[in-house]
Structures are given as structure tokens and as C-alpha cells.
Design a protein around this motif. Structure first.
Motif, PDB file in Angstrom:
ATOM      1  N   ARG A  24      59.965  14.530  55.521  1.00 36.30           N
ATOM      2  CA  ARG A  24      58.658  13.977  55.139  1.00 36.30           C
ATOM      3  C   ARG A  24      58.415  12.696  55.930  1.00 36.30           C
ATOM      4  N   GLU A  25      57.158  12.276  56.009  1.00 37.13           N
ATOM      5  CA  GLU A  25      56.751  11.021  56.661  1.00 37.13           C
ATOM      6  C   GLU A  25      57.366  10.825  58.049  1.00 37.13           C
ATOM      7  N   PRO A  26      57.303  11.849  58.930  1.00 39.05           N
ATOM      8  CA  PRO A  26      57.883  11.685  60.274  1.00 39.05           C
ATOM      9  C   PRO A  26      57.186  10.602  61.083  1.00 39.05           C
ATOM     10  N   GLU A  27      55.897  10.305  60.731  1.00 38.58           N
ATOM     11  CA  GLU A  27      55.172   9.265  61.470  1.00 38.58           C
ATOM     12  C   GLU A  27      55.794   7.883  61.241  1.00 38.58           C
ATOM     13  N   ILE A  28      56.488   7.717  60.108  1.00 38.59           N
ATOM     14  CA  ILE A  28      57.151   6.427  59.822  1.00 38.59           C
ATOM     15  C   ILE A  28      58.620   6.486  60.211  1.00 38.59           C
ATOM     16  N   TYR A  29      59.307   7.578  59.820  1.00 41.94           N
ATOM     17  CA  TYR A  29      60.768   7.605  59.929  1.00 41.94           C
ATOM     18  C   TYR A  29      61.302   8.529  61.036  1.00 41.94           C
ATOM     19  N   VAL A 105      70.329  -2.556  58.348  1.00 39.44           N
ATOM     20  CA  VAL A 105      69.529  -1.735  59.264  1.00 39.44           C
ATOM     21  C   VAL A 105      68.362  -1.097  58.524  1.00 39.44           C
ATOM     22  N   HIS A 106      67.213  -1.043  59.187  1.00 38.71           N
ATOM     23  CA  HIS A 106      66.073  -0.254  58.708  1.00 38.71           C
ATOM     24  C   HIS A 106      65.489   0.531  59.866  1.00 38.71           C
ATOM     25  N   LEU A 107      65.134   1.768  59.599  1.00 39.50           N
ATOM     26  CA  LEU A 107      64.506   2.603  60.634  1.00 39.50           C
ATOM     27  C   LEU A 107      63.135   2.052  61.006  1.00 39.50           C
ATOM     28  N   SER A 108      62.339   1.754  59.980  1.00 36.56           N
ATOM     29  CA  SER A 108      61.007   1.191  60.208  1.00 36.56           C
ATOM     30  C   SER A 108      61.110  -0.330  60.233  1.00 36.56           C
ATOM     31  N   ASN A 109      59.980  -0.979  60.510  1.00 38.40           N
ATOM     32  CA  ASN A 109      59.936  -2.446  60.438  1.00 38.40           C
ATOM     33  C   ASN A 109      59.241  -2.841  59.137  1.00 38.40           C
ATOM     34  N   PRO A 110      60.019  -3.183  58.098  1.00 36.69           N
ATOM     35  CA  PRO A 110      59.415  -3.489  56.798  1.00 36.69           C
ATOM     36  C   PRO A 110      58.406  -4.641  56.856  1.00 36.69           C
ATOM     37  N   HIS A 111      58.537  -5.524  57.841  1.00 35.49           N
ATOM     38  CA  HIS A 111      57.624  -6.678  57.946  1.00 35.49           C
ATOM     39  C   HIS A 111      56.231  -6.266  58.413  1.00 35.49           C
ATOM     40  N   ALA A 112      56.145  -5.089  59.001  1.00 32.49           N
ATOM     41  CA  ALA A 112      54.846  -4.584  59.464  1.00 32.49           C
ATOM     42  C   ALA A 112      54.243  -3.635  58.428  1.00 32.49           C
ATOM     43  N   ARG A 113      54.857  -3.570  57.242  1.00 39.35           N
ATOM     44  CA  ARG A 113      54.392  -2.631  56.218  1.00 39.35           C
ATOM     45  C   ARG A 113      53.891  -3.402  54.991  1.00 39.35           C
ATOM     46  N   GLU A 114      53.888  -2.786  53.829  1.00 38.10           N
ATOM     47  CA  GLU A 114      53.337  -3.411  52.620  1.00 38.10           C
ATOM     48  C   GLU A 114      54.087  -4.716  52.298  1.00 38.10           C
ATOM     49  N   PRO A 115      53.381  -5.695  51.719  1.00 39.76           N
ATOM     50  CA  PRO A 115      54.011  -6.983  51.403  1.00 39.76           C
ATOM     51  C   PRO A 115      55.288  -6.861  50.552  1.00 39.76           C
ATOM     52  N   PHE A 116      55.357  -5.855  49.650  1.00 40.89           N
ATOM     53  CA  PHE A 116      56.557  -5.750  48.801  1.00 40.89           C
ATOM     54  C   PHE A 116      57.803  -5.386  49.605  1.00 40.89           C
ATOM     55  N   ARG A 117      57.615  -4.973  50.859  1.00 41.90           N
ATOM     56  CA  ARG A 117      58.786  -4.671  51.701  1.00 41.90           C
ATOM     57  C   ARG A 117      59.213  -5.876  52.545  1.00 41.90           C
ATOM     58  N   HIS A 118      58.504  -6.996  52.409  1.00 48.52           N
ATOM     59  CA  HIS A 118      58.784  -8.136  53.301  1.00 48.52           C
ATOM     60  C   HIS A 118      60.009  -8.933  52.875  1.00 48.52           C
ATOM     61  N   HIS A 119      60.375  -8.828  51.589  1.00 43.81           N
ATOM     62  CA  HIS A 119      61.573  -9.560  51.146  1.00 43.81           C
ATOM     63  C   HIS A 119      62.770  -8.625  51.071  1.00 43.81           C
ATOM     64  N   SER A 120      63.905  -9.118  51.583  1.00 43.83           N
ATOM     65  CA  SER A 120      65.153  -8.349  51.491  1.00 43.83           C
ATOM     66  C   SER A 120      66.196  -9.148  50.722  1.00 43.83           C
ATOM     67  N   VAL A 129      70.456  -8.422  61.237  1.00 47.03           N
ATOM     68  CA  VAL A 129      69.477  -7.467  60.702  1.00 47.03           C
ATOM     69  C   VAL A 129      68.797  -6.773  61.884  1.00 47.03           C
ATOM     70  N   ILE A 130      68.730  -5.433  61.825  1.00 45.68           N
ATOM     71  CA  ILE A 130      68.055  -4.664  62.876  1.00 45.68           C
ATOM     72  C   ILE A 130      67.014  -3.791  62.197  1.00 45.68           C
ATOM     73  N   CYS A 131      65.748  -3.908  62.614  1.00 43.21           N
ATOM     74  CA  CYS A 131      64.730  -3.060  61.991  1.00 43.21           C
ATOM     75  C   CYS A 131      63.690  -2.635  63.008  1.00 43.21           C
ATOM     76  N   GLY A 132      63.072  -1.484  62.736  1.00 39.63           N
ATOM     77  CA  GLY A 132      61.950  -1.031  63.547  1.00 39.63           C
ATOM     78  C   GLY A 132      62.338  -0.237  64.774  1.00 39.63           C
ATOM     79  N   LEU A 133      63.614  -0.005  64.977  1.00 42.22           N
ATOM     80  CA  LEU A 133      64.060   0.684  66.201  1.00 42.22           C
ATOM     81  C   LEU A 133      64.516   2.107  65.934  1.00 42.22           C
ATOM     82  N   GLY A 134      64.218   2.617  64.735  1.00 37.33           N
ATOM     83  CA  GLY A 134      64.606   3.988  64.406  1.00 37.33           C
ATOM     84  C   GLY A 134      66.119   4.157  64.407  1.00 37.33           C
TER      85      GLY A 134
END
Ligand code: CA2
Length: 154
Positions: A24-29, A105-120, A129-134
Motif C-alpha cells: 500500500r502507499e507506494p507513492e510514499i514508501y 531510520v525512516h523511509l519517508s521524510n517525516p518533516h515534510a509530512r503532517e505536523p504530528f510526524r515532526h517530533h521523534s 538519524v537518516i530519513c527520506g532516502l527510502g
């Protein structure tokens, strides 16, 4: 004959819903499955003369147990805690208690997504921390842990 020191595996731990990757959601993940990532992680670790212990759970307590296990059974941890990243004080405490380096690690970049994903809750306990690079993020994290391990055993 001199005894060879045992090198513990890198624990690569994955949180809730990451078992659905590729479905599911291949456009994000993306379209890569978690099993594919496991195989790529194993090959990457092998290039460094290391092994991985690759796991996924939808349950917070299982991830806490595995992080505690990593204290004496891993040489480092790669953690994609999924949505628990943004909610779990229990995972923060378990990560703080680690005695080996942790890369978040995150596949997507949570900082470019909904505000509730901005805090870790994981980041303050992580070495990096590595994010957004699949999928590449997992491999870069393994490269980084291998380099840290090499440095610490010099
Ligand atoms: O980008 C990441 O790796 C995340 O950790 C993924 C989590 C999300 O809650 C984080 O904010 C960022 C979600 C994992 C769920 O993965 C799915 C994969 C396919 C279909 C549905 C969910």
C-alpha cells in the motif's frame, strides 16, 4: 591459538505496519517489501563482515524487549519505529538504556509530512538519524554502524 572475539549482529528493528511495505502507499514508501529490505540489509552487513538480526513487530512491548536484548546481544541497532516514533516514551526509555550505538531510520521524510510526524521520541537517544532516502537509508545506517564499530575496536 588466540581466540577470535565474537562479533554480535546489528539488530535492524521495524515497528508497526512496516510489514505492509510494498502493498500500500507506494507513492510514499516505494514498492520494496520488508523482506526485500531484510535481504539487502543482510548483503550490506556481509560486505562489512557483519550479520544482521532483522525483525518487525506491530507491538510496542516486543520492540522494547528487543531493544533490551540488544544491550547484550547486538553491536548496534538500526530502528525504524514506524508511528511509535512519534508517540512512545517506552521506546525512548529503552533506546536511552542501550549500550550500543543506535541509528534511527525512516523511509519517508517525516518533516515534510503532517505536523504530528515532526517530533521523534527516538532522535534524542540516537547517534544519528537518516530519513527520506527510502531503502537506501537502512543501508547507510549499516555502513555508519560498521564504521563506528571499526573505529571503536582500533
Ligand atoms: O517513513 C517511515 O519509515 C515511517 O517510520 C513509516 C511509518 C510512519 O508512521 C512514520 O511517520 C514514518 C509508517 C509505517 C507504515 O508503513 C506502511 C507501509 C505501507 C502501507 C501502509 C503503511
Amino acid at each position: 591459538m588466540a581466540k577470535k572475539a565474537k562479533i554480535f549482529p546489528i539488530y535492524v528493528l521495524n515497528g508497526p505496519n512496516l510489514n505492509l511495505l510494498g502493498e500500500r502507499e507506494p507513492e510514499i514508501y516505494g514498492r520494496t517489501t520488508l523482506a526485500d529490505i531484510g535481504r539487502m540489509a543482510a548483503a550490506c552487513a556481509e560486505d562489512h563482515g557483519l550479520n544482521v538480526e532483522f525483525r518487525q513487530s506491530n507491538h510496542e512491548g516486543a520492540l522494547v524487549d528487543w531493544l533490551q536484548e540488544a544491550r547484550s546481544g547486538a553491536c548496534g541497532v538500526v530502528l525504524n519505529a514506524g508511528a511509535l516514533t512519534h508517540t512512545s516514551v517506552a521506546l525512548y526509555d529503552a533506546c536511552k538504556a542501550l549500550t550500543v550505538p543506535l541509528i534511527e531510520v525512516h523511509l519517508s521524510n517525516p518533516h515534510a509530512r503532517e505536523p504530528f510526524r515532526h517530533h521523534s521520541f527516538i532522535s534524542p537517544a540516537a547517534k544519528g538519524v537518516i530519513c527520506g532516502l527510502g531503502v537506501q537509508g537502512y543501508l547507510l545506517a549499516i555502513d555508519a554502524l560498521a564504521a563506528l564499530l571499526k573505529e571503536s575496536t582500533k
